[in-house]
Design a protein around this motif. Structure first.
Motif, PDB file in Angstrom:
ATOM      1  N   THR A 140     -15.887 -23.331 -10.211  1.00  0.00           N
ATOM      2  CA  THR A 140     -15.590 -22.225  -9.291  1.00  0.00           C
ATOM      3  C   THR A 140     -15.787 -20.838  -9.909  1.00  0.00           C
ATOM      4  OG1 THR A 140     -13.274 -22.672  -9.862  1.00  0.00           O
ATOM      5  CG2 THR A 140     -14.041 -23.449  -7.719  1.00  0.00           C
ATOM      6  N   LYS A 141     -15.834 -20.773 -11.248  1.00  0.00           N
ATOM      7  CA  LYS A 141     -16.040 -19.465 -11.880  1.00  0.00           C
ATOM      8  C   LYS A 141     -17.436 -19.370 -12.523  1.00  0.00           C
ATOM      9  CE  LYS A 141     -11.737 -18.374 -10.829  1.00  0.00           C
ATOM     10  NZ  LYS A 141     -11.485 -19.239  -9.660  1.00  0.00           N
TER      11      LYS A 141
ATOM     12  N   SER B  93     -10.939 -31.578  -3.439  1.00  0.00           N
ATOM     13  CA  SER B  93     -10.627 -30.161  -3.209  1.00  0.00           C
ATOM     14  C   SER B  93     -10.500 -29.989  -1.700  1.00  0.00           C
ATOM     15  CB  SER B  93     -11.756 -29.258  -3.737  1.00  0.00           C
ATOM     16  OG  SER B  93     -12.875 -29.300  -2.845  1.00  0.00           O
ATOM     17  N   ARG B  94     -10.232 -28.761  -1.274  1.00  0.00           N
ATOM     18  CA  ARG B  94     -10.157 -28.530   0.173  1.00  0.00           C
ATOM     19  C   ARG B  94     -11.508 -28.741   0.868  1.00  0.00           C
ATOM     20  NH1 ARG B  94      -6.699 -24.812  -2.062  1.00  0.00           N
ATOM     21  NH2 ARG B  94      -4.699 -24.330  -1.074  1.00  0.00           N
TER      22      ARG B  94
ATOM     23  N   ARG C 167     -11.805 -31.343   3.718  1.00  0.00           N
ATOM     24  CA  ARG C 167     -11.650 -31.037   5.153  1.00  0.00           C
ATOM     25  C   ARG C 167     -13.009 -30.954   5.834  1.00  0.00           C
ATOM     26  NH1 ARG C 167      -7.169 -26.242   3.882  1.00  0.00           N
ATOM     27  NH2 ARG C 167      -5.649 -27.704   3.023  1.00  0.00           N
TER      28      ARG C 167
ATOM     29  N   GLU D  55     -13.474 -20.370   3.336  1.00  0.00           N
ATOM     30  CA  GLU D  55     -12.225 -20.735   4.020  1.00  0.00           C
ATOM     31  C   GLU D  55     -12.409 -22.045   4.791  1.00  0.00           C
ATOM     32  OE1 GLU D  55      -9.137 -19.645   3.682  1.00  0.00           O
ATOM     33  OE2 GLU D  55      -9.882 -18.248   2.182  1.00  0.00           O
ATOM     34  N   SER D  56     -11.802 -23.090   4.242  1.00  0.00           N
ATOM     35  CA  SER D  56     -12.008 -24.447   4.746  1.00  0.00           C
ATOM     36  C   SER D  56     -11.731 -24.597   6.244  1.00  0.00           C
ATOM     37  CB  SER D  56     -11.117 -25.410   3.961  1.00  0.00           C
ATOM     38  OG  SER D  56      -9.759 -25.001   4.024  1.00  0.00           O
TER      39      SER D  56
ATOM     40  N   GLY E 149     -14.353 -17.190  -5.930  1.00  0.00           N
ATOM     41  CA  GLY E 149     -14.243 -18.227  -6.959  1.00  0.00           C
ATOM     42  C   GLY E 149     -13.442 -19.430  -6.510  1.00  0.00           C
ATOM     43  N   HIS E 150     -13.537 -19.755  -5.225  1.00  0.00           N
ATOM     44  CA  HIS E 150     -12.820 -20.905  -4.669  1.00  0.00           C
ATOM     45  C   HIS E 150     -13.780 -21.793  -3.886  1.00  0.00           C
ATOM     46  CE1 HIS E 150      -8.827 -18.427  -4.528  1.00  0.00           C
ATOM     47  NE2 HIS E 150      -8.978 -19.031  -5.684  1.00  0.00           N
ATOM     48  N   VAL E 151     -13.484 -23.082  -3.867  1.00  0.00           N
ATOM     49  CA  VAL E 151     -14.184 -23.974  -2.947  1.00  0.00           C
ATOM     50  C   VAL E 151     -13.228 -24.361  -1.830  1.00  0.00           C
ATOM     51  CG1 VAL E 151     -15.884 -24.911  -4.529  1.00  0.00           C
ATOM     52  CG2 VAL E 151     -13.609 -25.952  -4.470  1.00  0.00           C
ATOM     53  N   PRO E 152     -13.754 -24.658  -0.641  1.00  0.00           N
ATOM     54  CA  PRO E 152     -15.162 -24.809  -0.303  1.00  0.00           C
ATOM     55  C   PRO E 152     -15.814 -23.512   0.170  1.00  0.00           C
ATOM     56  CG  PRO E 152     -13.845 -25.418   1.604  1.00  0.00           C
ATOM     57  CD  PRO E 152     -12.877 -25.051   0.501  1.00  0.00           C
TER      58      PRO E 152
ATOM     59  N   GLN F 174     -13.187 -27.323  -9.533  1.00  0.00           N
ATOM     60  CA  GLN F 174     -12.238 -26.249  -9.804  1.00  0.00           C
ATOM     61  C   GLN F 174     -12.256 -25.940 -11.315  1.00  0.00           C
ATOM     62  OE1 GLN F 174     -11.548 -29.104  -8.197  1.00  0.00           O
ATOM     63  NE2 GLN F 174     -10.076 -28.807  -6.550  1.00  0.00           N
ATOM     64  N   ARG F 175     -12.368 -24.661 -11.666  1.00  0.00           N
ATOM     65  CA  ARG F 175     -12.409 -24.262 -13.088  1.00  0.00           C
ATOM     66  C   ARG F 175     -11.156 -24.712 -13.830  1.00  0.00           C
ATOM     67  NH1 ARG F 175     -12.052 -23.918 -17.562  1.00  0.00           N
ATOM     68  NH2 ARG F 175     -12.701 -22.313 -19.070  1.00  0.00           N
ATOM     69  N   TYR F 176      -9.992 -24.609 -13.160  1.00  0.00           N
ATOM     70  CA  TYR F 176      -8.746 -24.912 -13.868  1.00  0.00           C
ATOM     71  C   TYR F 176      -8.629 -26.394 -14.244  1.00  0.00           C
ATOM     72  CZ  TYR F 176      -6.947 -26.610  -9.358  1.00  0.00           C
ATOM     73  OH  TYR F 176      -6.787 -27.297  -8.181  1.00  0.00           O
TER      74      TYR F 176
END
Ligand SMILES: N[C@@H](CCC(=O)N[C@@H](CS)C(=O)NCC(=O)O)C(=O)O
Length: 217
Positions: free
Chosen positions: A48-49, A10-11, A14, A74-75, A60-63, A33-35
């Protein structure tokens, strides 16, 4: 201690790369990631969810990171913060460098990343039946201008900021990596190709990448 939420795939890569460059201790929480999870598989996996992760990052996002009571998402912003906090050659040496590093991060996130992700998704990421070659082609065309900008910049600069490797190289390289499935862009931007290869030859990148490859695809 610094906590980095997000799987290596995932991001968060970074931030995990930067932490390896800095040599700082950290804990990684593998939020997926949920998806990427089928409904049946989502129960019992931190994603993420998941309600407990949404309390940390309502997007609901990483990181996301937690560090000394600070919660940050925000990476690219996370990397700028961590570099400045720990100092040394990766960090801005003065206000001008700080401004330039912010500029390159926002440039990468807004001018490059949406198109680079389209290239990645529609050339290799999505299942073949869901790929749209026309979307990928349009994204390649849109990337020609930023590739030319960076290639020109690298005629007089070894790195994004002058002559040393900094957090700006990590942030920019991680966004340009998404465009690797478009070799035609790198063929006409040989300095971008050489710079990205040099970034990815660093031991800290390789260590991060090995952990990423060890994760389930
Ligand atoms: N601008 C954000 C984007 C974060 C983002 O979209 N992360 C993806 C993983 S690389 C995510 O968490 N997706 C999960 C989802 O959409 O459920 C950043 O750079 O941190």
């Amino acid at each position: 201690m610094l906590t980095i939420h997000g799987v290596y795939r995932s991001r968060a890569s970074r931030n995990l790369w930067l932490a390896a460059e800095l040599g700082i201790p950290f804990k990684q929480v593998p939020v997926m990631q949920r998806y990427r999870l089928a409904d049946a598989a989502a129960n019992g996996v931190l994603h993420t969810k998941s309600p407990e992760f949404l309390k940390i990052n309502p997007n609901g996002h990483v990181p996301s990171i937690e560090d000394d009571g600070l919660v940050l998402h925000e990476s690219l912003a996370i990397n700028l913060y961590l570099a400045k906090k720990h100092g040394g050659p990766l960090a801005p040496a003065n206000l001008s460098e700080d401004a330039l590093m912010t500029m390159w991060a926002l440039w990468a996130a807004t001018e490059v990343e949406p198109h680079a992700l389209t290239v990645l998704n529609h050339r290799v990421g999505k299942p073949p039946a869901e790929r749209d070659p026309k979307l990928a082609e349009a994204a390649v065309e849109a990337l020609r201008a930023p590739f030319a900008v960076l290639d020109k910049h690298l005629t007089t600069n070894v790195n994004i900021i002058g002559e040393r490797f900094t957090v700006a190289d990590i942030n920019t390289a991680e966004v340009f990596r998404y465009a690797l499935p478009a070799p035609e862009l790198f063929e006409v931007a040989p300095r971008v190709r050489a710079w990205l290869a040099a970034c990815q030859a660093r031991p800290a990148f390789k260590a991060m990448w090995a952990k990423r490859e060890a994760e389930p695809a």
